[in-house]
Each structure stands twice: as C-alpha cells, then as structure tokens.
Design a protein around this motif. Sequence first.
Motif, PDB file in Angstrom:
ATOM      1  N   TRP A   1      -5.449   3.063   7.297  1.00 17.85           N
ATOM      2  CA  TRP A   1      -4.931   1.962   8.117  1.00 17.85           C
ATOM      3  C   TRP A   1      -6.025   1.260   8.920  1.00 17.85           C
ATOM      4  N   ALA A   2      -7.225   1.824   8.950  1.00 13.89           N
ATOM      5  CA  ALA A   2      -8.250   1.373   9.897  1.00 13.89           C
ATOM      6  C   ALA A   2      -8.683  -0.066   9.665  1.00 13.89           C
ATOM      7  N   GLY A   3      -8.618  -0.547   8.430  1.00 16.19           N
ATOM      8  CA  GLY A   3      -9.065  -1.902   8.149  1.00 16.19           C
ATOM      9  C   GLY A   3      -8.076  -2.983   8.530  1.00 16.19           C
ATOM     10  N   PHE A   4      -6.869  -2.599   8.955  1.00 13.93           N
ATOM     11  CA  PHE A   4      -5.859  -3.582   9.341  1.00 13.93           C
ATOM     12  C   PHE A   4      -6.010  -3.955  10.805  1.00 13.93           C
ATOM     13  N   ASP A   5      -5.561  -5.169  11.146  1.00 14.95           N
ATOM     14  CA  ASP A   5      -5.560  -5.585  12.547  1.00 14.95           C
ATOM     15  C   ASP A   5      -4.395  -4.920  13.268  1.00 14.95           C
TER      16      ASP A   5
ATOM     17  N   ARG B   1     -11.796   5.156  15.235  1.00 14.47           N
ATOM     18  CA  ARG B   1     -10.934   4.064  14.770  1.00 14.47           C
ATOM     19  C   ARG B   1      -9.880   3.677  15.811  1.00 14.47           C
TER      20      ARG B   1
ATOM     21  N   ARG C   1       0.836  -1.204   0.000  1.00 12.78           N
ATOM     22  CA  ARG C   1       0.000   0.000   0.000  1.00 12.78           C
ATOM     23  C   ARG C   1       0.868   1.251   0.000  1.00 12.78           C
TER      24      ARG C   1
ATOM     25  N   ARG D   1      -1.310  -2.734  11.839  1.00 12.16           N
ATOM     26  CA  ARG D   1      -1.282  -1.309  12.199  1.00 12.16           C
ATOM     27  C   ARG D   1       0.091  -0.936  12.759  1.00 12.16           C
TER      28      ARG D   1
END
Length: 364
Positions: free
Chosen positions: A237-241, A276, A225, A245
């Motif tokens: 970054w919010a969709g990553f664990d 988030r 990314r 992160r």
Amino acid sequence: MIPPVHGKRDHRGRERYVLTDTRHGHVWGVCKAVGGLFGEPRRGTYELFGWVPDDDVRGWLSGRVWLVPDDGALEPWLLEDAESLGPLPGSDSLVLTGQDDYKGPPEGHRGLVRAHDGSRWLGSCREFARVLPPERAAPPLVLRGLDQGDRLRTALRTGTRRALDLEQAVLEIRDARGEPLTDRLLWATVRDWGPSSYGADLIDLELGGESFTPVPMYAQPVWERWFAGPPDTPGAWAGFDTRRREVWLDLVRDRACRRTRRDRPAAHAYELEGRRITDEPGLYLALGEAVNGPGGYFGGCIDALTDCLRGSFGHTAPATLLWRDAATARERLSRNLAPGGRPFDLFAEVLDVLAEGGMRVTLV
C-alpha cells in the motif's frame, strides 16, 4: 437496453460476485463481472461565504474535514472525502464537496464556522449553504455472465413488477482465490435482462442504480489490486496517496471481519516497519501487517485498536513490539486536531493504548 459495462471484465472468471437476498439468505445468482460497480457517487456541495483561509486549500483535502461552529452551540459537522473546488469566481466564497450523509452540516447555518482536516486549520467562513446538484439519472448496475438461482429464474419468468422487485440484497465480492473481500448493500430492482456473451445459459441482468452507491473511480486501482488476492509482501500500500490508503484500509477491515483467525500465544515479539508511516491510514496499515502479516488488520482508529488488543485479532497480551524508524510517525502524527479542534498527539496516544493493551513498545 443494457448499457456497456463500466466495471472490469474478466472472461476467465477470476472475479466472483454473489447477489444474496438479505432477508432469507438465498442466492439470486453468481456472476463473473459487474458493470457500474465503479462510478462517481453523489456528493454534497457547499458554498462557504466570506472564506478566510488559514492554509492552502486546493483539490482533495482529507478523508475527514470538520466544520466547527465558533459559538459551540452545535457539535462539529463532518464532510468525508472532502475536496475543494476553489474560490467561486467573483465572490469571497469557497466551494467544498464531500460525503455528508452521516453528519453533514444543517442547511443555511449562519455564524462563524472554522474548518480543519484533522491536522491543520483550513480557514473560516461567516455562513454557508448547500448547493443543490442538477438532477441526473442513476446509472444501472449490470451483473454480467450471471448464473441464475432458481428463485431469480422464477421471478424473471413471472415478469411482473412485483416479481422483479427483489428488495434488499447484498452484492458479495470475492477475490480471485474465492475468499470474501467486501460487499455492497442495494435495493435490487430488475430493469432488463438478456443473453450474455460470457457463455450459454448465462444472462446479463440490469438492476436499477438508485439505491446503489458506486465505488469511487479513484478507488479502482486499489480494488483491482485486491481482486487478484491479498498481498504476499508487506507495504504493498505504500505507493498510494493518503486517499487511496484509506480505501486500502477499508478493504483490509472488511476482509478481516469476514475471516476467522487464531491469536498468537502471549510473549510474542512483533516488528513494525515504520518508514512508510507518513499518515494516519499508513499507521494502522503498518500495525496490521506487524501483527497479522501482509494485508493484515489490527485496528483502523483508536477505539478499534483498543478492541483488537483485547483479543481475537491475532494478539495475546503480554507481547512486545519493536517499532523501527519511529521518528517518521512521531514527526507526521504528533500534531493532530480532534473534531472540535482540540490539539492532541496521535503518536503518543497510540503508544499509550498499546501499553495499556499489554504490548510493550521499543522505539528505534
């Protein structure tokens, strides 16, 4: 023979890698892609005998797991990127792996040790031992489509063992816009080279991988990314664990250290989107974006946040911060454990540090 590429290949040349000598600063070469950049780093493995769980311990646990001797005679030991392999069949042992080069536990320590991940106690053991991993050859690092510098061309032409030992070098990594992103330190010993399919006058150069720590495979989606360039919208970054992160935060920090910036004038009003912030890296990523925009950095721990508040990272005191949806961070980050196990409130501590640094925070 040069092995197949394991990194991302991009015949358009959007990724740029620069191999630079650390002693004299000259460039060995510039390449289009790197094979072996991603892989599985060597990890320490520990068997914890007489494991008594305090909580469910499965799979990846945390970026930091602390092993705390009960007698207090020794400081806590840190396992980074810790993962549980589960109970050892037919025993009362738990097997943990992690990166332990910095503060790993001593070999064969005996005595009660408690483990926590910074937010919860995981359990305790009566003693533990390091499990020696099987020997395996380190995979090489292959610089694909390398445009050689004059010094490298001379070294390859000479071809002696001494000439092919390029000694300590840094692999500088840039994004698609040509901006510095991060780097990797290595000892560059040439193993092989040959013509490259990337173009005439370019070569594929194989370096020994013994001193190179590959980027973990789980980090590859985050790196790819960032290879495309910094995000242009907040919260990418919010969709990553949590694990990924932390990778994102590492890249944000590395990139910030390579850039110059101007501090905004005093009395600037910032806004922080708090919905988030469900973990510690999310806290610092959201703070960085509130001050410096998408992909921005403003600290990755309490000490770094304190430094950023002193200037040169986009902020000039006094200022104000409107923290929206603050209840999310309060709920997730109010019950933490220091390395030795002392409880503390990270949410409250961050608010105190911001106030001391001249940023008046309004929670909504």
